[in-house]
Structures are given as structure tokens and as C-alpha cells.
Design an enzyme around this catalytic site. Sequence first.
Site, PDB file in Angstrom:
ATOM      1  N   HIS A  24      47.029  55.399  28.789  1.00  0.00           N
ATOM      2  CA  HIS A  24      46.897  54.327  29.782  1.00  0.00           C
ATOM      3  C   HIS A  24      47.273  54.881  31.154  1.00  0.00           C
ATOM      4  O   HIS A  24      48.430  54.862  31.548  1.00  0.00           O
ATOM      5  CB  HIS A  24      47.804  53.149  29.378  1.00  0.00           C
ATOM      6  CG  HIS A  24      47.726  51.958  30.293  1.00  0.00           C
ATOM      7  ND1 HIS A  24      48.185  50.714  29.915  1.00  0.00           N
ATOM      8  CD2 HIS A  24      47.246  51.811  31.559  1.00  0.00           C
ATOM      9  CE1 HIS A  24      48.000  49.852  30.902  1.00  0.00           C
ATOM     10  NE2 HIS A  24      47.447  50.498  31.920  1.00  0.00           N
ATOM     11  N   HIS A  26      45.267  55.065  35.025  1.00  0.00           N
ATOM     12  CA  HIS A  26      44.093  54.827  35.871  1.00  0.00           C
ATOM     13  C   HIS A  26      43.981  56.012  36.815  1.00  0.00           C
ATOM     14  O   HIS A  26      44.907  56.251  37.608  1.00  0.00           O
ATOM     15  CB  HIS A  26      44.258  53.543  36.675  1.00  0.00           C
ATOM     16  CG  HIS A  26      44.517  52.342  35.818  1.00  0.00           C
ATOM     17  ND1 HIS A  26      43.544  51.444  35.484  1.00  0.00           N
ATOM     18  CD2 HIS A  26      45.646  51.909  35.193  1.00  0.00           C
ATOM     19  CE1 HIS A  26      44.052  50.501  34.707  1.00  0.00           C
ATOM     20  NE2 HIS A  26      45.327  50.757  34.517  1.00  0.00           N
ATOM     21  N   HIS A 204      43.368  45.363  29.128  1.00  0.00           N
ATOM     22  CA  HIS A 204      44.694  44.964  29.602  1.00  0.00           C
ATOM     23  C   HIS A 204      44.901  43.505  29.182  1.00  0.00           C
ATOM     24  O   HIS A 204      44.026  42.658  29.426  1.00  0.00           O
ATOM     25  CB  HIS A 204      44.777  45.041  31.124  1.00  0.00           C
ATOM     26  CG  HIS A 204      44.931  46.423  31.681  1.00  0.00           C
ATOM     27  ND1 HIS A 204      44.082  47.445  31.370  1.00  0.00           N
ATOM     28  CD2 HIS A 204      45.858  46.937  32.540  1.00  0.00           C
ATOM     29  CE1 HIS A 204      44.471  48.538  32.019  1.00  0.00           C
ATOM     30  NE2 HIS A 204      45.554  48.258  32.745  1.00  0.00           N
ATOM     31  N   GLU A 207      50.152  41.685  30.365  1.00  0.00           N
ATOM     32  CA  GLU A 207      50.971  42.415  31.349  1.00  0.00           C
ATOM     33  C   GLU A 207      51.734  41.345  32.135  1.00  0.00           C
ATOM     34  O   GLU A 207      52.958  41.258  32.051  1.00  0.00           O
ATOM     35  CB  GLU A 207      50.081  43.253  32.274  1.00  0.00           C
ATOM     36  CG  GLU A 207      50.847  43.995  33.372  1.00  0.00           C
ATOM     37  CD  GLU A 207      49.944  44.753  34.352  1.00  0.00           C
ATOM     38  OE1 GLU A 207      48.726  44.518  34.358  1.00  0.00           O
ATOM     39  OE2 GLU A 207      50.484  45.583  35.123  1.00  0.00           O
ATOM     40  N   ASP A 285      50.404  54.571  33.745  1.00  0.00           N
ATOM     41  CA  ASP A 285      49.609  53.528  34.409  1.00  0.00           C
ATOM     42  C   ASP A 285      49.025  54.017  35.744  1.00  0.00           C
ATOM     43  O   ASP A 285      47.858  54.404  35.793  1.00  0.00           O
ATOM     44  CB  ASP A 285      50.439  52.248  34.590  1.00  0.00           C
ATOM     45  CG  ASP A 285      49.584  50.984  34.694  1.00  0.00           C
ATOM     46  OD1 ASP A 285      48.358  51.078  34.523  1.00  0.00           O
ATOM     47  OD2 ASP A 285      50.148  49.898  34.938  1.00  0.00           O
ATOM     48  N   ASP A 286      49.829  54.000  36.810  1.00  0.00           N
ATOM     49  CA  ASP A 286      49.378  54.439  38.142  1.00  0.00           C
ATOM     50  C   ASP A 286      50.494  55.299  38.742  1.00  0.00           C
ATOM     51  O   ASP A 286      51.233  54.848  39.629  1.00  0.00           O
ATOM     52  CB  ASP A 286      49.108  53.210  39.026  1.00  0.00           C
ATOM     53  CG  ASP A 286      48.027  52.324  38.434  1.00  0.00           C
ATOM     54  OD1 ASP A 286      46.843  52.670  38.563  1.00  0.00           O
ATOM     55  OD2 ASP A 286      48.372  51.305  37.802  1.00  0.00           O
TER      56      ASP A 286
HETATM   57  N1  HPA Z   1      46.974  46.222  35.595  1.00  0.00           N
HETATM   58  C1  HPA Z   1      45.755  45.774  35.903  1.00  0.00           C
HETATM   59  N2  HPA Z   1      44.887  46.490  36.604  1.00  0.00           N
HETATM   60  C2  HPA Z   1      45.227  47.708  37.003  1.00  0.00           C
HETATM   61  C3  HPA Z   1      46.471  48.218  36.718  1.00  0.00           C
HETATM   62  C4  HPA Z   1      47.384  47.453  35.962  1.00  0.00           C
HETATM   63  O1  HPA Z   1      48.519  47.826  35.628  1.00  0.00           O
HETATM   64  N3  HPA Z   1      46.507  49.454  37.273  1.00  0.00           N
HETATM   65  C5  HPA Z   1      45.310  49.658  37.866  1.00  0.00           C
HETATM   66  N4  HPA Z   1      44.539  48.607  37.710  1.00  0.00           N
HETATM   67 ZN    ZN Z   2      46.851  49.660  33.698  1.00  0.00          ZN
END
Ligand code: HPA
Ligand code: ZN
Length: 346
Positions: A24, A26, A204, A207, A285-286
Site C-alpha cells: 500500500h 501511492h 481503500h 480509513e 501509504d504516502d
Molecule cells: N487514502 C485515500 N486516498 C489516498 C490516500 C489515502 O490514504 N493516499 C493517496 N490517496
Molecule cells: Zn492509501
Amino acid sequence: MNVAAISPERLSDLLRAMPKAELHMHIEGSLEPELIFALAKRNDVRLRYKSVEELRAAYAFTDLQSFLDIYYAGASVLQQPQDFYDMAWAYFQRAKTDNVVHAEIFFDPQTHTARQVSMRTVITGLHRACVDAQAQLGISSSLILCFLRHLSEEEAFDTLEEAWPFKDMFVGVGLDSSERGHPPEKFERVFKRAAQLGFKLVAHAGEEGPPAYIWSALDVLKVQRIDHGVQAIHDEALMARLAKERIPLTVCPLSNQKLCVFPNLADHNLGQMLDQGLCVMLNSDDPAYFGGYLNENFVQTFAALPLNASHAYQLACNSFEASFVPEAQKQVWRAQLDDCFQQFGA
Ligand code: HPA
Ligand code: ZN
């Protein structure tokens, strides 16, 4: 495997050294401010921020949407195949130092095609970096195309069609962007079509959104993994199902902390989910936005929660179990993991 207890210092070395998969991440979220500025210069794009420091200072998020606004603005510097290559190559180099052996990487084509950057540019640039990562770094990887859930199902259908000529360069489809108000059901037909075309499915869910979104990601979209899924903890029946069916949840602790899903890492429910037998693993994630790549997620989370070497072993095992690769490959990685634990006397 029986895992022995080790000291906190050895545990943090072990967390860094052990082989692991990342499922996971991006790729647009790995774009570091320095690279944003370099690409802005290369492509003559004007940024709202005057310096790397000023941009970094804007990374103070209160929720998912406050992050997404900055994340999409950052991605606007990506224009040529080489830009996508450079971004992905930088991620792979970082992943190598974290002993990531396999990465399943999300990309958001609609962020780019909306700016007249072609699907070919996006996918071929990223794919070439994946090929080089295998050849030069020994990291295997695959790409997962994410639909932006704040856009319409029709736009998702158009995106799938545009990507079809490059079908051999990505293995699955996912669903990301603003969760609240955009339930999985909105994309039922496009996920059904993607499944018919042979793609793996992830989304997703849970979250920020309610457990109901996790149920519908599973039952309506029929996904094989849930991205995040931490809100499942509020639904006992759902937790029981996730454990029984070993449905993977790709958990991202530093992301959850930075987007205020949990006030502190010490409040994160990772330990509860592991102890209840869920197939969870850690992910970044990012990473350029949330303060750390994969090993940083491991080290900070283990420092904040009562987790031990046995949990570390489970997380790495789960990352292999949940990956979209043949069983024989998973066995190779599990053997490497066992070797690593043996070297540490764990
Ligand atoms: N959630 C939803 N969209 C996203 C995320 C996330 O954590 N990171 C990049 N796009
Ligand atoms: Zn994500």
C-alpha cells in the site's frame, strides 16, 4: 516458527533488516519536495510555494481531504514518461535500503489524464522503473491502477478503457481519494468489469469511513484486500469475518497518525488486530508526506506499542501472504525471513 524475545535495540535492527513486502504505497505519494521542485523546473511548472522548506511546512494535515488537496497539487509537476520513471526509481532506491523485496504500487492516472498527460506516458514511465528495479535492485513489483472515488463511475470506466492497451503493465485496480460520501457501491459495475478482465481487486475502505464501507468493498466490489480497514475494530462481526477469511488489511500507521485517524501512534489498534488473528501488515501509504518510508513505520510503531519480535515476524509473513505473487515465491521469501530471524537469535 517460534520467535524468541530480543532486546529493544536488537528488535529495531531486526525490523530494519528483515525482508518485507509493501502493498500500500501511492507512487505519487513518494514524490519528495526536492523532486517536486526539480520536476517543476524541468517542465516549467509554476508552484504555489517558493521553496522546499515552504512546501514541507504546508504538510500539516487535519484529515484525509486536507492531505489530498496538497498531494494532487504536488503531482501536477509530472508530465513526461521520464518524470514518472524518476519518481518511481527514487522510491525503489529507498525501498532497497528498507529491505523491501516486493512492492505493489498504486498509481492515480486520473490525476494526470485530467491535465492532458496521456495514459501511455504514466504507465510506460512507471513500468520501465519496475523493470529496472528487478534487474538492478532485485526488487519485484507490480502496479495497481486506482480509480479516484470522488469522480464518477463513468469516468472510472473511461479510465479502465484507456488503460486497456497497457493491460500487461498492471495487475489490478483499486479505489482511493476522498472516502466519506463515496461508498464502494458507487463503483460496483466497473469493479465487476475489471474482474471479468482478469484484474485483481483492492479498495481503500475504513480509513475514515465506517465499517459498512468495508462490508460493501468485500460483498459488492468483491475485493481481495482492504486498504487501511482500521475502522473494522468498531464492528465485532466484521472483525470475526476478517480473521476467519484471512482478508488482508494493508495498515499504514504513520499515515493514520498524520491524518488524525488516531491521535497518537500509541492509540493505534494494530496490536489488537494482530492479536485477534487478522492478516495485517505495515505500509507507508504516502511516505514523502507522512514522515517516513516503510522501516520508519516499523520502528516508530514498535516504539509506541507493546509489540515484540513475534509480531514483527507475523507482519512480514502477512505481507508475503497477502501479495499477488505465486505461492512458490512466497515460500522463498518466508525462508529468507526465517534466515534473518535466526541470524538475530530471535
Ligand atoms: N487514502 C485515500 N486516498 C489516498 C490516500 C489515502 O490514504 N493516499 C493517496 N490517496
Ligand atoms: Zn492509501
